[in-house]
Motif scaffolding. Structure first.
Motif, PDB file in Angstrom:
ATOM      1  N   LYS A  44       0.842  -1.198   0.000  1.00 14.87           N
ATOM      2  CA  LYS A  44       0.000   0.000   0.000  1.00 14.87           C
ATOM      3  C   LYS A  44       0.882   1.255   0.000  1.00 14.87           C
ATOM      4  CE  LYS A  44      -2.231   0.977   3.896  1.00 14.87           C
ATOM      5  NZ  LYS A  44      -3.204   1.200   4.979  1.00 14.87           N
ATOM      6  N   GLU A  45       1.990   1.172   0.726  1.00 15.15           N
ATOM      7  CA  GLU A  45       2.913   2.322   0.779  1.00 15.15           C
ATOM      8  C   GLU A  45       3.479   2.629  -0.590  1.00 15.15           C
ATOM      9  OE1 GLU A  45       6.602   4.653   1.521  1.00 15.15           O
ATOM     10  OE2 GLU A  45       6.462   2.707   0.555  1.00 15.15           O
ATOM     11  N   GLU A  46       3.700   1.604  -1.402  1.00 10.95           N
ATOM     12  CA  GLU A  46       4.219   1.838  -2.762  1.00 10.95           C
ATOM     13  C   GLU A  46       3.210   2.639  -3.593  1.00 10.95           C
ATOM     14  OE1 GLU A  46       5.781  -1.692  -4.710  1.00 10.95           O
ATOM     15  OE2 GLU A  46       5.728  -0.686  -6.658  1.00 10.95           O
ATOM     16  N   LEU A  47       1.922   2.351  -3.408  1.00 11.94           N
ATOM     17  CA  LEU A  47       0.885   3.149  -4.093  1.00 11.94           C
ATOM     18  C   LEU A  47       0.925   4.609  -3.634  1.00 11.94           C
ATOM     19  CD1 LEU A  47      -1.916   0.484  -3.961  1.00 11.94           C
ATOM     20  CD2 LEU A  47      -1.523   1.871  -6.004  1.00 11.94           C
ATOM     21  N   LEU A  48       1.001   4.812  -2.320  1.00  8.75           N
ATOM     22  CA  LEU A  48       1.047   6.186  -1.805  1.00  8.75           C
ATOM     23  C   LEU A  48       2.289   6.912  -2.321  1.00  8.75           C
ATOM     24  CD1 LEU A  48      -0.074   8.413   0.043  1.00  8.75           C
ATOM     25  CD2 LEU A  48       1.276   7.427   1.911  1.00  8.75           C
ATOM     26  N   HIS A  49       3.422   6.218  -2.321  1.00  8.37           N
ATOM     27  CA  HIS A  49       4.649   6.838  -2.795  1.00  8.37           C
ATOM     28  C   HIS A  49       4.527   7.241  -4.264  1.00  8.37           C
ATOM     29  CE1 HIS A  49       8.696   6.464  -4.780  1.00  8.37           C
ATOM     30  NE2 HIS A  49       8.832   7.501  -4.006  1.00  8.37           N
ATOM     31  N   ARG A  50       3.959   6.360  -5.068  1.00  6.92           N
ATOM     32  CA  ARG A  50       3.801   6.646  -6.505  1.00  6.92           C
ATOM     33  C   ARG A  50       2.917   7.895  -6.706  1.00  6.92           C
ATOM     34  NH1 ARG A  50       4.169   3.763 -11.559  1.00  6.92           N
ATOM     35  NH2 ARG A  50       4.814   5.543 -12.825  1.00  6.92           N
ATOM     36  N   ILE A  51       1.810   7.964  -5.949  1.00  4.96           N
ATOM     37  CA  ILE A  51       0.892   9.116  -6.034  1.00  4.96           C
ATOM     38  C   ILE A  51       1.620  10.393  -5.604  1.00  4.96           C
ATOM     39  CG2 ILE A  51      -1.168  10.146  -4.947  1.00  4.96           C
ATOM     40  CD1 ILE A  51      -2.181   7.152  -4.637  1.00  4.96           C
ATOM     41  N   SER A  52       2.337  10.289  -4.493  1.00  4.40           N
ATOM     42  CA  SER A  52       3.028  11.453  -3.947  1.00  4.40           C
ATOM     43  C   SER A  52       4.134  11.935  -4.888  1.00  4.40           C
ATOM     44  CB  SER A  52       3.600  11.079  -2.576  1.00  4.40           C
ATOM     45  OG  SER A  52       3.984  12.220  -1.869  1.00  4.40           O
ATOM     46  N   LYS A  53       4.857  10.975  -5.470  1.00  4.75           N
ATOM     47  CA  LYS A  53       5.961  11.313  -6.377  1.00  4.75           C
ATOM     48  C   LYS A  53       5.427  12.019  -7.628  1.00  4.75           C
ATOM     49  CE  LYS A  53      10.325  10.525  -7.906  1.00  4.75           C
ATOM     50  NZ  LYS A  53      10.263  11.195  -9.212  1.00  4.75           N
ATOM     51  N   ILE A  54       4.385  11.456  -8.223  1.00  5.33           N
ATOM     52  CA  ILE A  54       3.817  12.074  -9.426  1.00  5.33           C
ATOM     53  C   ILE A  54       3.282  13.470  -9.094  1.00  5.33           C
ATOM     54  CG2 ILE A  54       1.932  11.919 -11.126  1.00  5.33           C
ATOM     55  CD1 ILE A  54       2.276   8.853 -11.045  1.00  5.33           C
ATOM     56  N   GLY A  55       2.587  13.596  -7.967  1.00  4.59           N
ATOM     57  CA  GLY A  55       2.025  14.894  -7.571  1.00  4.59           C
ATOM     58  C   GLY A  55       3.111  15.932  -7.331  1.00  4.59           C
ATOM     59  N   HIS A  56       4.145  15.562  -6.604  1.00  6.58           N
ATOM     60  CA  HIS A  56       5.221  16.518  -6.302  1.00  6.58           C
ATOM     61  C   HIS A  56       6.056  16.846  -7.534  1.00  6.58           C
ATOM     62  CE1 HIS A  56       4.295  15.711  -2.015  1.00  6.58           C
ATOM     63  NE2 HIS A  56       4.783  16.920  -1.849  1.00  6.58           N
ATOM     64  N   ASP A  57       6.306  15.844  -8.384  1.00  3.61           N
ATOM     65  CA  ASP A  57       7.025  16.117  -9.640  1.00  3.61           C
ATOM     66  C   ASP A  57       6.264  17.141 -10.481  1.00  3.61           C
ATOM     67  OD1 ASP A  57       9.237  14.483  -9.314  1.00  3.61           O
ATOM     68  OD2 ASP A  57       8.357  12.768 -10.356  1.00  3.61           O
ATOM     69  N   ARG A  58       4.956  16.946 -10.543  1.00  7.99           N
ATOM     70  CA  ARG A  58       4.122  17.822 -11.363  1.00  7.99           C
ATOM     71  C   ARG A  58       4.135  19.255 -10.812  1.00  7.99           C
ATOM     72  NH1 ARG A  58       2.537  18.422 -16.386  1.00  7.99           N
ATOM     73  NH2 ARG A  58       0.767  19.812 -16.468  1.00  7.99           N
ATOM     74  N   ALA A  59       3.983  19.376  -9.484  1.00  9.22           N
ATOM     75  CA  ALA A  59       3.986  20.704  -8.857  1.00  9.22           C
ATOM     76  C   ALA A  59       5.309  21.418  -9.130  1.00  9.22           C
ATOM     77  CB  ALA A  59       3.734  20.570  -7.352  1.00  9.22           C
ATOM     78  N   LEU A  60       6.426  20.685  -8.985  1.00  7.15           N
ATOM     79  CA  LEU A  60       7.750  21.275  -9.229  1.00  7.15           C
ATOM     80  C   LEU A  60       7.904  21.688 -10.686  1.00  7.15           C
ATOM     81  CD1 LEU A  60      10.617  21.976  -8.281  1.00  7.15           C
ATOM     82  CD2 LEU A  60      11.255  19.571  -8.629  1.00  7.15           C
ATOM     83  N   TYR A  61       7.448  20.825 -11.595  1.00  6.05           N
ATOM     84  CA  TYR A  61       7.525  21.124 -13.029  1.00  6.05           C
ATOM     85  C   TYR A  61       6.765  22.414 -13.359  1.00  6.05           C
ATOM     86  CZ  TYR A  61       6.281  20.882 -17.959  1.00  6.05           C
ATOM     87  OH  TYR A  61       6.069  21.191 -19.264  1.00  6.05           O
ATOM     88  N   LEU A  62       5.546  22.536 -12.808  1.00  2.29           N
ATOM     89  CA  LEU A  62       4.717  23.720 -13.083  1.00  2.29           C
ATOM     90  C   LEU A  62       5.407  24.989 -12.583  1.00  2.29           C
ATOM     91  CD1 LEU A  62       1.183  22.381 -12.034  1.00  2.29           C
ATOM     92  CD2 LEU A  62       2.006  22.804 -14.369  1.00  2.29           C
TER      93      LEU A  62
END
Lengths: 217, 217
Positions: free
Chosen positions: A64-82
């Motif tokens: 379950k933690e791997e799912l949360l990490h994947r969500i968090s990573k994509i979200g934070h990558d996107r925020a940084l990119y923007l």
């Protein structure tokens, strides 16, 4: 918790995730975490929401933690990119700061379900994943601090406390995810425009006229 | 999740709750909800944290939702009281708005664990309790909107969008509960002072001098 329209807006955020089953599981995990919280959600719940078996889930995610990490990573990558895309544009510091705020706010409004999970479940990440995400947050902070510092150096902004103002600007934008309601009276673009104006005021940038009787200069 | 110092700061918020066993259960519920989320917490967990039996818990609270409602009600009453006390003082709108922000921010910093539960678990309240809490939030919003409107009428503030600016001011202050860290570099009073200055900028109030070279007027 989310309406069908909202869910499809959230879905669109995961375009980079393949295969389709892995993407479907991430979307289901976001919904489950947002609705019940990370700790009250089981991998069985997530598989069920995605119309899959627990065994099918384990092909894509070990925990379950791997799912949360994947969500968090994509979200934070996107925020940084923007933020970086706006920071690196041509233009004055005021134009770039306004652009960064509009873009960051729009993301937190349109993807508010994802953003809530990303923001409120940081403590549930394992130590290594947490370190990685904290580093992404530090970089987002540095991008905003850089624009503000450049504005101060150029004489565009008047900011006595640059780290504190950077923290407040990001905090203001992030909290949009908490209160934004797709059925409310303001669109993500309208909130972005309002917040860009408020942030320029926070950094002491001269305001453009906003209509009769309210021009500051 | 919370350090001993933090826990005792949070404890102090519940002075009005009697008897002592009922207070102890509320403090335990705040810690459990903050750490694991409302849905992952059982009344058995809460009783255990308070060093009591589940049967002893039921003497004071019939359901887990009753505990959440009590926490939310006390938190929202307190926030409204703090805002009203500042709004009703003598002084200019700028002085009263700065006072309201300092006081509201200090509460969200000092009681950040409680404030997170109060802010993030609204959806878990039953319909009647939710309606009651939403009304308290509406009244807090109205207090801030009134100060801002008075400042605009008095010519102290320049605010093109009063409801939007009110929303942003409260949002900025509430999000302190998310990021505030008692081990961090800023005290609750320091965050309050920084935020009062930033909010006066947001409403276009003339700034006092903040040191050599940065005075705006």
């Amino acid at each position: 918790m989310s309406t069908p329209e909202e869910t499809s807006a959230e879905d669109a955020a995961w375009g980079e995730v393949t295969p389709e089953a892995a993407r479907r599981l991430l979307v289901a995990a976001v919904d489950a975490f947002a609705e019940r919280g990370y700790h009250a959600t089981t991998t069985r719940d997530i598989a069920g929401r995605a119309g899959m078996s627990p065994a099918a889930l384990y092909i894509h995610y070990k925990t379950k933690e791997e799912l949360l990490h994947r969500i968090s990573k994509i979200g934070h990558d996107r925020a940084l990119y923007l933020l970086e895309a706006e920071a690196d544009r041509d233009g004055t510091a005021a134009e770039r700061l306004a652009g960064a705020v509009r873009s960051f706010v729009r993301w937190h409004a349109e993807r508010h379900t994802t953003a809530r999970v990303v923001q409120y479940e940081l403590d549930a990440l394992g130590p290594e994943h947490r370190t990685e995400i904290v580093e992404l947050r530090r970089r987002s902070d540095a991008v905003v601090r850089r624009i503000i510092s450049e504005g101060v150096r150029a004489g565009e902004f008047d900011v006595p406390d640059i780290p504190g103002t950077t923290l407040a600007v990001l905090s203001l934008c992030i909290d949009v995810a908490r209160w934004f309601n797709a059925q409310g009276s303001r669109t993500p673009d309208e909130v972005g425009a309002l917040y860009a104006d408020l942030v320029l005021r926070m950094v002491g940038a001269p305001q453009r006229s906003q209509g009769p009787g309210v021009a500051q200069q």
